[in-house]
Design a protein around this motif. Structure first.
Motif, PDB file in Angstrom:
ATOM      1  N   SER A  87       8.442  -1.307   5.239  1.00 50.06           N
ATOM      2  CA  SER A  87       9.472  -0.753   6.111  1.00 50.06           C
ATOM      3  C   SER A  87       8.810   0.164   7.130  1.00 50.06           C
ATOM      4  O   SER A  87       7.876   0.887   6.804  1.00 50.06           O
ATOM      5  CB  SER A  87      10.478   0.038   5.271  1.00 50.06           C
ATOM      6  OG  SER A  87      11.437   0.638   6.103  1.00 50.06           O
ATOM      7  N   THR A  88       9.303   0.107   8.368  1.00 53.27           N
ATOM      8  CA  THR A  88       8.822   0.991   9.418  1.00 53.27           C
ATOM      9  C   THR A  88      10.024   1.823   9.857  1.00 53.27           C
ATOM     10  O   THR A  88      10.824   1.361  10.680  1.00 53.27           O
ATOM     11  CB  THR A  88       8.288   0.170  10.634  1.00 53.27           C
ATOM     12  OG1 THR A  88       7.690  -1.032  10.169  1.00 53.27           O
ATOM     13  CG2 THR A  88       7.294   0.959  11.453  1.00 53.27           C
ATOM     14  N   THR A 111       0.826  -1.222   0.000  1.00 52.50           N
ATOM     15  CA  THR A 111       0.000   0.000   0.000  1.00 52.50           C
ATOM     16  C   THR A 111       0.852   1.261   0.000  1.00 52.50           C
ATOM     17  O   THR A 111       0.321   2.366   0.000  1.00 52.50           O
ATOM     18  CB  THR A 111      -0.918   0.023   1.245  1.00 52.50           C
ATOM     19  OG1 THR A 111      -0.088  -0.170   2.406  1.00 52.50           O
ATOM     20  CG2 THR A 111      -1.973  -1.056   1.182  1.00 52.50           C
ATOM     21  N   GLY A 112       2.185   1.113  -0.005  1.00 55.89           N
ATOM     22  CA  GLY A 112       3.065   2.281   0.084  1.00 55.89           C
ATOM     23  C   GLY A 112       3.289   2.957  -1.262  1.00 55.89           C
ATOM     24  O   GLY A 112       2.762   2.522  -2.300  1.00 55.89           O
ATOM     25  N   ALA A 113       4.106   4.015  -1.233  1.00 56.17           N
ATOM     26  CA  ALA A 113       4.380   4.802  -2.448  1.00 56.17           C
ATOM     27  C   ALA A 113       4.941   3.908  -3.553  1.00 56.17           C
ATOM     28  O   ALA A 113       4.548   4.008  -4.718  1.00 56.17           O
ATOM     29  CB  ALA A 113       5.374   5.913  -2.114  1.00 56.17           C
ATOM     30  N   LEU A 114       5.845   3.025  -3.204  1.00 53.74           N
ATOM     31  CA  LEU A 114       6.434   2.099  -4.182  1.00 53.74           C
ATOM     32  C   LEU A 114       5.530   0.891  -4.415  1.00 53.74           C
ATOM     33  O   LEU A 114       5.317   0.465  -5.546  1.00 53.74           O
ATOM     34  CB  LEU A 114       7.808   1.637  -3.665  1.00 53.74           C
ATOM     35  CG  LEU A 114       8.543   0.588  -4.485  1.00 53.74           C
ATOM     36  CD1 LEU A 114       8.852   1.103  -5.888  1.00 53.74           C
ATOM     37  CD2 LEU A 114       9.845   0.178  -3.787  1.00 53.74           C
ATOM     38  N   ARG A 161       0.002  -3.794   7.227  1.00 49.56           N
ATOM     39  CA  ARG A 161      -0.768  -3.788   8.476  1.00 49.56           C
ATOM     40  C   ARG A 161      -2.192  -3.305   8.247  1.00 49.56           C
ATOM     41  O   ARG A 161      -3.117  -3.729   8.911  1.00 49.56           O
ATOM     42  CB  ARG A 161      -0.086  -2.884   9.516  1.00 49.56           C
ATOM     43  CG  ARG A 161       1.243  -3.422  10.000  1.00 49.56           C
ATOM     44  CD  ARG A 161       2.006  -2.371  10.760  1.00 49.56           C
ATOM     45  NE  ARG A 161       2.229  -1.203   9.925  1.00 49.56           N
ATOM     46  CZ  ARG A 161       2.901  -0.120  10.303  1.00 49.56           C
ATOM     47  NH1 ARG A 161       3.392  -0.052  11.525  1.00 49.56           N
ATOM     48  NH2 ARG A 161       3.070   0.884   9.470  1.00 49.56           N
ATOM     49  N   HIS A 162      -2.360  -2.376   7.299  1.00 55.87           N
ATOM     50  CA  HIS A 162      -3.701  -1.826   7.019  1.00 55.87           C
ATOM     51  C   HIS A 162      -3.951  -1.950   5.515  1.00 55.87           C
ATOM     52  O   HIS A 162      -3.838  -0.964   4.791  1.00 55.87           O
ATOM     53  CB  HIS A 162      -3.774  -0.355   7.434  1.00 55.87           C
ATOM     54  CG  HIS A 162      -3.156  -0.072   8.770  1.00 55.87           C
ATOM     55  ND1 HIS A 162      -1.872   0.397   8.925  1.00 55.87           N
ATOM     56  CD2 HIS A 162      -3.651  -0.231  10.009  1.00 55.87           C
ATOM     57  CE1 HIS A 162      -1.598   0.522  10.208  1.00 55.87           C
ATOM     58  NE2 HIS A 162      -2.654   0.151  10.886  1.00 55.87           N
ATOM     59  N   PHE A 187      13.152   8.614  -3.410  1.00 52.03           N
ATOM     60  CA  PHE A 187      12.009   8.698  -4.326  1.00 52.03           C
ATOM     61  C   PHE A 187      11.521  10.149  -4.407  1.00 52.03           C
ATOM     62  O   PHE A 187      11.631  10.913  -3.434  1.00 52.03           O
ATOM     63  CB  PHE A 187      10.839   7.842  -3.837  1.00 52.03           C
ATOM     64  CG  PHE A 187      11.134   6.371  -3.686  1.00 52.03           C
ATOM     65  CD1 PHE A 187      12.248   5.781  -4.282  1.00 52.03           C
ATOM     66  CD2 PHE A 187      10.279   5.564  -2.951  1.00 52.03           C
ATOM     67  CE1 PHE A 187      12.504   4.426  -4.136  1.00 52.03           C
ATOM     68  CE2 PHE A 187      10.529   4.213  -2.797  1.00 52.03           C
ATOM     69  CZ  PHE A 187      11.642   3.642  -3.386  1.00 52.03           C
ATOM     70  N   TYR A 215      18.385   4.294  10.692  1.00 55.55           N
ATOM     71  CA  TYR A 215      17.505   3.607   9.730  1.00 55.55           C
ATOM     72  C   TYR A 215      18.324   2.909   8.637  1.00 55.55           C
ATOM     73  O   TYR A 215      18.047   1.775   8.243  1.00 55.55           O
ATOM     74  CB  TYR A 215      16.537   4.627   9.126  1.00 55.55           C
ATOM     75  CG  TYR A 215      15.579   4.053   8.105  1.00 55.55           C
ATOM     76  CD1 TYR A 215      14.752   2.982   8.427  1.00 55.55           C
ATOM     77  CD2 TYR A 215      15.488   4.595   6.819  1.00 55.55           C
ATOM     78  CE1 TYR A 215      13.867   2.456   7.500  1.00 55.55           C
ATOM     79  CE2 TYR A 215      14.612   4.080   5.887  1.00 55.55           C
ATOM     80  CZ  TYR A 215      13.798   3.006   6.220  1.00 55.55           C
ATOM     81  OH  TYR A 215      12.929   2.483   5.297  1.00 55.55           O
ATOM     82  N   ASP A 226       1.417  -7.608  10.696  1.00 58.12           N
ATOM     83  CA  ASP A 226       2.478  -6.703  11.160  1.00 58.12           C
ATOM     84  C   ASP A 226       3.746  -7.550  11.179  1.00 58.12           C
ATOM     85  O   ASP A 226       3.878  -8.463  12.006  1.00 58.12           O
ATOM     86  CB  ASP A 226       2.156  -6.150  12.554  1.00 58.12           C
ATOM     87  CG  ASP A 226       3.196  -5.122  12.992  1.00 58.12           C
ATOM     88  OD1 ASP A 226       4.341  -5.150  12.472  1.00 58.12           O
ATOM     89  OD2 ASP A 226       2.881  -4.298  13.862  1.00 58.12           O
ATOM     90  N   LEU A 227       4.655  -7.268  10.271  1.00 53.89           N
ATOM     91  CA  LEU A 227       5.849  -8.109  10.134  1.00 53.89           C
ATOM     92  C   LEU A 227       6.688  -8.126  11.396  1.00 53.89           C
ATOM     93  O   LEU A 227       7.472  -9.038  11.615  1.00 53.89           O
ATOM     94  CB  LEU A 227       6.696  -7.627   8.951  1.00 53.89           C
ATOM     95  CG  LEU A 227       6.101  -7.898   7.567  1.00 53.89           C
ATOM     96  CD1 LEU A 227       6.872  -7.126   6.503  1.00 53.89           C
ATOM     97  CD2 LEU A 227       6.130  -9.394   7.244  1.00 53.89           C
ATOM     98  N   LEU A 236       9.090  -4.924   0.414  1.00 62.16           N
ATOM     99  CA  LEU A 236       9.168  -3.467   0.305  1.00 62.16           C
ATOM    100  C   LEU A 236       8.749  -2.795   1.607  1.00 62.16           C
ATOM    101  O   LEU A 236       8.999  -1.597   1.798  1.00 62.16           O
ATOM    102  CB  LEU A 236       8.255  -2.961  -0.822  1.00 62.16           C
ATOM    103  CG  LEU A 236       8.221  -3.758  -2.137  1.00 62.16           C
ATOM    104  CD1 LEU A 236       7.226  -3.133  -3.098  1.00 62.16           C
ATOM    105  CD2 LEU A 236       9.597  -3.816  -2.769  1.00 62.16           C
ATOM    106  N   LYS A 259      18.810  -1.082   7.600  1.00 60.40           N
ATOM    107  CA  LYS A 259      18.591  -1.637   6.252  1.00 60.40           C
ATOM    108  C   LYS A 259      19.831  -2.405   5.777  1.00 60.40           C
ATOM    109  O   LYS A 259      19.724  -3.434   5.131  1.00 60.40           O
ATOM    110  CB  LYS A 259      18.209  -0.528   5.254  1.00 60.40           C
ATOM    111  CG  LYS A 259      16.791  -0.013   5.477  1.00 60.40           C
ATOM    112  CD  LYS A 259      16.142   0.602   4.255  1.00 60.40           C
ATOM    113  CE  LYS A 259      15.771  -0.337   3.172  1.00 60.40           C
ATOM    114  NZ  LYS A 259      14.338  -0.675   3.067  1.00 60.40           N
TER     115      LYS A 259
END
Ligand SMILES: NC(=O)c1ccc[n+]([C@@H]2O[C@H](COP(=O)([O-])OP(=O)(O)OC[C@H]3O[C@@H](n4cnc5c(N)ncnc54)[C@H](OP(=O)(O)O)[C@@H]3O)[C@@H](O)[C@H]2O)c1
Length: 250
Positions: free
Chosen positions: A68-69, A10-13, A33-34, A134, A108, A46-47, A66, A112
């Motif tokens: 990421s929190t 559901t994210g930008a990517l 998650r949502h 991005f 962060y 929720d990973l 993809l 990664k």
């Protein structure tokens, strides 16, 4: 027909990646998650705790990770994912990372980089793609900074890329065999952030005084050195100005 799972769909990517993959022959499941309530193939997980992950991965051939929190938990998430992917005998796990994760001492980024290393040390077939920032991230930063009476901007260069172009590369990688770390992917131009901030203001027909923000310390110094840039891989085509033109309502 293969089954592909996209985490962070559901994210930008993730939205671009999912749309692209669904134009092909494969069966595409999503995970976040949502999730999108209209997506019949979405899994709510929720990973960071991993509950429901084994069901989401059952029968999966290719996994694009993809999600990421940035506030924390990505290593925990990756540990759950690696374990469950091994159990499910996933053939190919593709991970999206960031140029400079091994050169910029940001928490962060360090996480990664650790996730990259954990994937490479696993016995899974893995592909890792690092990209520059991005357009959506630069736009979000500009949006927040432009709310101030005078607009600050980080006094560094950037090489932003359209997430739709990153998605194209990922969709191609999903059709290929695991390849380890592949060539970095950068946006079309390296530009001073000052110019990007100006482009943002122009696109929104705003007039504001701008001022350069500099910070002490190793993190800012690494950005100043361009550790987040991919000068040898200016592969993207859509500039920040074109992206804003295509997505901003006048
Ligand atoms: N943005 C950049 O400039 C950039 C540059 C290079 C690489 N990347 C990498 O590209 C990936 C995607 O970035 P993005 O900008 O598209 O991110 P984004 O828009 O913030 O989307 C993040 C996605 O991950 C999901 N998610 C977050 N935490 C989760 C969790 N604990 N369990 C399950 N799902 C979770 C979110 O959905 P829910 O909130 O519903 O869970 C969402 O679908 C990230 O790995 C990022 O590090 C980003």
């Amino acid at each position: 027909m293969r089954t592909i799972l996209v985490t962070g769909a559901t994210g930008a990517l993730g939205t671009h990646v999912t749309d692209l993959l669904r134009q092909g022959q494969d069966h595409v499941r999503t995970l976040s998650r949502h999730p999108d309530p209209t997506d019949p193939h979405a899994h709510t997980v929720d990973l960071r705790n991993g509950a429901g992950l084994h069901r989401a991965l059952d029968g999966v051939h290719t996994l694009l990770h993809l999600a990421s929190t940035p506030t924390g938990g990505d290593l925990q998430a990756a540990t759950h994912l690696i374990g469950a992917a091994r159990t499910a005998r996933v053939h190919h796990l593709i991970y999206i990372s960031i140029v400079g994760v091994d050169r910029i001492p940001l928490g962060y980024y360090k996480t990664k980089h650790t996730v990259e290393q954990a994937l490479q040390a696993s016995d899974l077939g893995v592909t890792i793609l690092r990209t520059t920032q991005f357009h959506t991230l630069i736009e979000g930063l500009c949006q927040r900074m432009a709310r101030l009476p005078a607009m600050p901007y980080p006094d560094v260069d950037a090489q932003p890329i359209d997430p739709a172009e990153v998605a194209l590369r990922l969709a191609r990688l999903a059709q290929e065999e695991p390849a380890g770390r592949v060539h970095d992917l950068g946006g079309p131009h390296i530009e001073p952030f000052a110019d990007l901030a100006h482009t943002y203001l122009q696109a929104h027909r705003m007039h504001k005084h701008r001022w350069p923000l500099r910070a002490p310390g190793r993190i800012f110094a690494a950005y100043r050195r361009g550790a987040h840039l991919a000068p040898d891989h200016p592969v993207g085509r859509t500039t920040f100005a074109q992206y804003l033109h295509n997505t901003t309502r006048p």
